[in-house]
Structure formats: structure tokens, C-alpha cells
Design a protein around this motif. Structure first.
Motif, PDB file in Angstrom:
ATOM      1  N   ALA A  97       0.822  -1.207   0.000  1.00 24.13           N
ATOM      2  CA  ALA A  97       0.000   0.000   0.000  1.00 24.13           C
ATOM      3  C   ALA A  97       0.857   1.258   0.000  1.00 24.13           C
ATOM      4  N   VAL A  98       2.015   1.188   0.601  1.00 22.75           N
ATOM      5  CA  VAL A  98       3.015   2.257   0.497  1.00 22.75           C
ATOM      6  C   VAL A  98       4.113   1.741  -0.422  1.00 22.75           C
ATOM      7  N   TYR A  99       4.326   2.413  -1.537  1.00 20.39           N
ATOM      8  CA  TYR A  99       5.336   1.915  -2.477  1.00 20.39           C
ATOM      9  C   TYR A  99       5.998   3.055  -3.231  1.00 20.39           C
ATOM     10  N   ARG A 100       7.287   3.171  -3.018  1.00 18.43           N
ATOM     11  CA  ARG A 100       8.147   4.074  -3.792  1.00 18.43           C
ATOM     12  C   ARG A 100       9.344   3.242  -4.250  1.00 18.43           C
ATOM     13  N   PRO A 101       9.556   3.104  -5.553  1.00 19.35           N
ATOM     14  CA  PRO A 101      10.626   2.224  -6.020  1.00 19.35           C
ATOM     15  C   PRO A 101      12.022   2.665  -5.601  1.00 19.35           C
ATOM     16  N   ASP A 102      12.169   3.920  -5.191  1.00 19.93           N
ATOM     17  CA  ASP A 102      13.493   4.393  -4.772  1.00 19.93           C
ATOM     18  C   ASP A 102      13.669   4.325  -3.261  1.00 19.93           C
ATOM     19  N   ARG A 103      12.759   3.668  -2.558  1.00 19.02           N
ATOM     20  CA  ARG A 103      12.840   3.558  -1.105  1.00 19.02           C
ATOM     21  C   ARG A 103      12.980   2.100  -0.695  1.00 19.02           C
ATOM     22  N   SER A 104      13.570   1.879   0.477  1.00 23.68           N
ATOM     23  CA  SER A 104      13.760   0.516   0.975  1.00 23.68           C
ATOM     24  C   SER A 104      12.837   0.180   2.138  1.00 23.68           C
ATOM     25  N   GLU A 105      12.067   1.171   2.607  1.00 24.59           N
ATOM     26  CA  GLU A 105      11.254   0.940   3.807  1.00 24.59           C
ATOM     27  C   GLU A 105       9.778   0.770   3.470  1.00 24.59           C
ATOM     28  N   ASN A 106       9.460   0.378   2.235  1.00 25.71           N
ATOM     29  CA  ASN A 106       8.061   0.290   1.817  1.00 25.71           C
ATOM     30  C   ASN A 106       7.250  -0.683   2.663  1.00 25.71           C
ATOM     31  N   GLU A 107       7.801  -1.857   2.928  1.00 26.21           N
ATOM     32  CA  GLU A 107       7.056  -2.856   3.699  1.00 26.21           C
ATOM     33  C   GLU A 107       6.801  -2.375   5.122  1.00 26.21           C
ATOM     34  N   GLU A 108       7.798  -1.759   5.724  1.00 26.21           N
ATOM     35  CA  GLU A 108       7.620  -1.259   7.092  1.00 26.21           C
ATOM     36  C   GLU A 108       6.559  -0.159   7.130  1.00 26.21           C
ATOM     37  N   ARG A 109       6.601   0.730   6.185  1.00 22.45           N
ATOM     38  CA  ARG A 109       5.609   1.808   6.163  1.00 22.45           C
ATOM     39  C   ARG A 109       4.219   1.261   5.840  1.00 22.45           C
ATOM     40  N   SER A 110       4.154   0.236   5.013  1.00 20.37           N
ATOM     41  CA  SER A 110       2.865  -0.402   4.724  1.00 20.37           C
ATOM     42  C   SER A 110       2.311  -1.073   5.977  1.00 20.37           C
ATOM     43  N   ALA A 111       3.185  -1.737   6.732  1.00 20.05           N
ATOM     44  CA  ALA A 111       2.752  -2.386   7.970  1.00 20.05           C
ATOM     45  C   ALA A 111       2.254  -1.353   8.975  1.00 20.05           C
ATOM     46  N   GLN A 112       2.946  -0.238   9.064  1.00 18.56           N
ATOM     47  CA  GLN A 112       2.517   0.817   9.990  1.00 18.56           C
ATOM     48  C   GLN A 112       1.175   1.412   9.562  1.00 18.56           C
ATOM     49  N   LEU A 113       0.971   1.557   8.256  1.00 17.67           N
ATOM     50  CA  LEU A 113      -0.319   2.025   7.758  1.00 17.67           C
ATOM     51  C   LEU A 113      -1.418   1.052   8.163  1.00 17.67           C
ATOM     52  N   ALA A 114      -1.169  -0.243   8.010  1.00 20.53           N
ATOM     53  CA  ALA A 114      -2.158  -1.248   8.402  1.00 20.53           C
ATOM     54  C   ALA A 114      -2.487  -1.146   9.884  1.00 20.53           C
ATOM     55  N   GLU A 115      -1.464  -0.970  10.702  1.00 21.64           N
ATOM     56  CA  GLU A 115      -1.691  -0.859  12.145  1.00 21.64           C
ATOM     57  C   GLU A 115      -2.582   0.332  12.479  1.00 21.64           C
ATOM     58  N   ARG A 116      -2.314   1.474  11.860  1.00 17.55           N
ATOM     59  CA  ARG A 116      -3.100   2.675  12.145  1.00 17.55           C
ATOM     60  C   ARG A 116      -4.528   2.549  11.613  1.00 17.55           C
ATOM     61  N   ALA A 117      -4.653   2.167  10.357  1.00 20.11           N
ATOM     62  CA  ALA A 117      -5.961   2.152   9.709  1.00 20.11           C
ATOM     63  C   ALA A 117      -6.872   1.095  10.312  1.00 20.11           C
ATOM     64  N   LEU A 118      -6.357  -0.093  10.558  1.00 19.67           N
ATOM     65  CA  LEU A 118      -7.208  -1.167  11.071  1.00 19.67           C
ATOM     66  C   LEU A 118      -7.603  -0.926  12.518  1.00 19.67           C
ATOM     67  N   ALA A 119      -6.736  -0.288  13.292  1.00 16.59           N
ATOM     68  CA  ALA A 119      -7.126   0.085  14.652  1.00 16.59           C
ATOM     69  C   ALA A 119      -8.262   1.107  14.614  1.00 16.59           C
ATOM     70  N   GLU A 120      -8.129   2.100  13.744  1.00 17.93           N
ATOM     71  CA  GLU A 120      -9.181   3.106  13.590  1.00 17.93           C
ATOM     72  C   GLU A 120     -10.483   2.463  13.130  1.00 17.93           C
ATOM     73  N   ALA A 121     -10.386   1.441  12.281  1.00 16.94           N
ATOM     74  CA  ALA A 121     -11.576   0.763  11.759  1.00 16.94           C
ATOM     75  C   ALA A 121     -12.137  -0.266  12.730  1.00 16.94           C
ATOM     76  N   ARG A 122     -11.515  -0.395  13.899  1.00 16.87           N
ATOM     77  CA  ARG A 122     -11.976  -1.288  14.958  1.00 16.87           C
ATOM     78  C   ARG A 122     -11.885  -2.756  14.587  1.00 16.87           C
ATOM     79  N   VAL A 123     -10.791  -3.111  13.975  1.00 20.87           N
ATOM     80  CA  VAL A 123     -10.430  -4.524  13.816  1.00 20.87           C
ATOM     81  C   VAL A 123      -9.720  -4.951  15.096  1.00 20.87           C
ATOM     82  N   GLY A 124      -9.826  -6.231  15.444  1.00 16.10           N
ATOM     83  CA  GLY A 124      -9.251  -6.723  16.687  1.00 16.10           C
ATOM     84  C   GLY A 124      -7.742  -6.582  16.738  1.00 16.10           C
ATOM     85  N   ALA A 125      -7.228  -6.305  17.940  1.00 16.01           N
ATOM     86  CA  ALA A 125      -5.794  -6.037  18.099  1.00 16.01           C
ATOM     87  C   ALA A 125      -4.940  -7.227  17.686  1.00 16.01           C
TER      88      ALA A 125
END
Length: 231
Positions: A97-125
Motif C-alpha cells: 500500500a506504500v510503495y516508492r521504487p526508490d525507497r527501501s522501507e516500503n514494507e515497514e511503512r505499509s505495515a505501519q499504515l495497516a496498524e493505524r488504519a485497522l485500529a481506527e476501523a476497529r479490527v481486533g488487536a
């Protein structure tokens, strides 16, 4: 995650409907596990719209809405091997979901996005933690023994390697286009190193289906691309 409308894609509406059903199931399961909270769970649609907007960003040539749809389809194909198919599906939606071909932290930033968005959407911890873990696993595509959901996600993500010759050639061209800012020789050197690393693995795929149906074809495709790069 604010509401935005993604660029029109032929599969936009079908993917959005699939997302809405997935997130509602996960919200309902969380509510059953933890008891009702004040107010209703957020509408899934704005989250799906923003995810599809991300997958349609202009810098993408391979990691596009088509890739999202393909990985979702492959994960469905491997459902029998998953411990929690809905957790795998959420991880597919977020894994690039986060992807820049010139960056190496895409997976980490995608995981952090999932953590924020799914918590806000009230998915289980617990599910959120596992989704984020699975997204981070796509850095290596090397799940631990017994990690059924990790095996399914990794196999679904790498199934493109087992396409027919025309499909694989299109995939390789899209990868090159995504790295268009890299000079040819540097790209050939880096890409060849990745291909050799993949070919050195004892298994490209982890599920029994992936090993039986995809491994041989994938190795042939990788070998052909490597030969072309080194010609």
C-alpha cells in the motif's frame, strides 16, 4: 484515512465490494470478541477507496491495482492452506500500500499504515498485529515453519513468477519500468543478483500447491530472464 476516489479501474467496483465485505467481517468478529463499543464501527468504503487510490499511484508499473487483484486471487486459490484467510486477505491489501521504487522501507511503512488504519476501523488487536507481521514478512518471503498464513501470502505474492512466457515477460518489463530511473547496467547487475538469490533457494514456494504447480515454471522463467540479462 480520509475518503478519496481512486482512478477508474475496470475492477475498481468489484475490488471495493470485496474489501467492504472483508472489513465488515473483521469488524463484526472484533465486536463479538470484545463486546460492543460506543457508536458503530466506521464504514469500510472510505478505507477501501484510499487503498485503491494508493495502488493506482503514477509511479507504479508493476505494483498496481492489477497486482493487488492478482495476489488476492492467488490467496483465494490457496485458501485451504491458510489458518485465517481474512487475515491473509487484509495483509494482501496492505502489503504494497506504500510503495516508492526508490525507497527501501516500503514494507515497514505499509505495515505501519495497516496498524493505524485497522485500529481506527476497529479490527481486533490480535488480527492487526498478525496483519502487520505478514506485511513485514514480504521483505524476505521466508515464513517460519508452521506459519500457514505466511506461506499463503508469500506464495500468492510470488505466483507471478510462474506465469506463461508472455505474462512473465510483461511482469519483467513492468519491473524494469518501475526502476526506469536506474541506469541499464546497474539495473541488470542488481536484477541478476536478485534472480540468482531466488534460484538458490531450495523452494520458491511454501504451500504444497505452490511447490507442485508453480515452482518448476517459475525457475524456468527466472533462468531465462537471468540468461537474457547476462547475454
Amino acid at each position: 484515512m480520509p475518503h478519496t476516489r481512486s482512478a477508474a479501474h475496470p475492477r475498481h467496483d468489484a475490488l471495493l465490494a470485496e474489501w467492504n465485505q472483508l472489513l465488515r467481517r473483521c469488524q463484526e468478529e472484533a465486536a463479538r470478541d470484545t463486546g460492543p463499543e460506543p457508536g458503530d464501527a466506521p464504514d469500510p468504503q472510505p478505507y477501501g477507496e484510499q487503498l485503491l487510490e494508493r495502488w493506482a499511484e503514477p509511479q507504479r508499473r508493476y505494483h498496481t491495482v492489477d497486482h493487488l487483484a492478482d495476489v488476492l486471487a492467488r490467496a483465494t486459490e490457496l485458501t485451504a492452506y491458510a489458518h485465517d484467510p481474512d487475515t491473509v486477505a487484509l495483509a494482501v491489501w496492505f502489503h504494497d500500500a506504500v510503495y516508492r521504487p526508490d525507497r527501501s522501507e516500503n514494507e515497514e511503512r505499509s505495515a505501519q499504515l495497516a496498524e493505524r488504519a485497522l485500529a481506527e476501523a476497529r479490527v481486533g488487536a490480535e488480527r492487526i498485529a498478525d496483519v502487520a507481521r505478514l506485511v513485514r514478512l514480504t521483505v524476505t518471503h521466508d515464513p517460519a515453519p508452521g506459519d500457514a498464513d505466511g506461506e499463503v501470502l508469500c506464495d500468492a505474492d510470488l505466483a507471478v513468477l510462474a506465469g506463461d512466457p508472455a505474462s512473465y515477460a510483461a511482469y519483467a518489463a513492468a519491473v524494469r519500468a518501475e526502476y526506469g530511473f536506474v541506469p541499464d547496467q546497474d539495473f541488470r547487475t542488481g536484477r541478476a543478483a536478485i534472480l540468482r538469490q531466488l534460484l538458490d533457494l531450495p523452494h520458491l514456494f511454501h504451500t504444497p500447491y505452490g511447490r507442485e504447480q508453480w515452482d518448476r515454471t517459475a525457475r524456468r522463467n527466472l533462468t531465462t530472464e537471468l540468461e537474457l540479462l547476462e547475454a
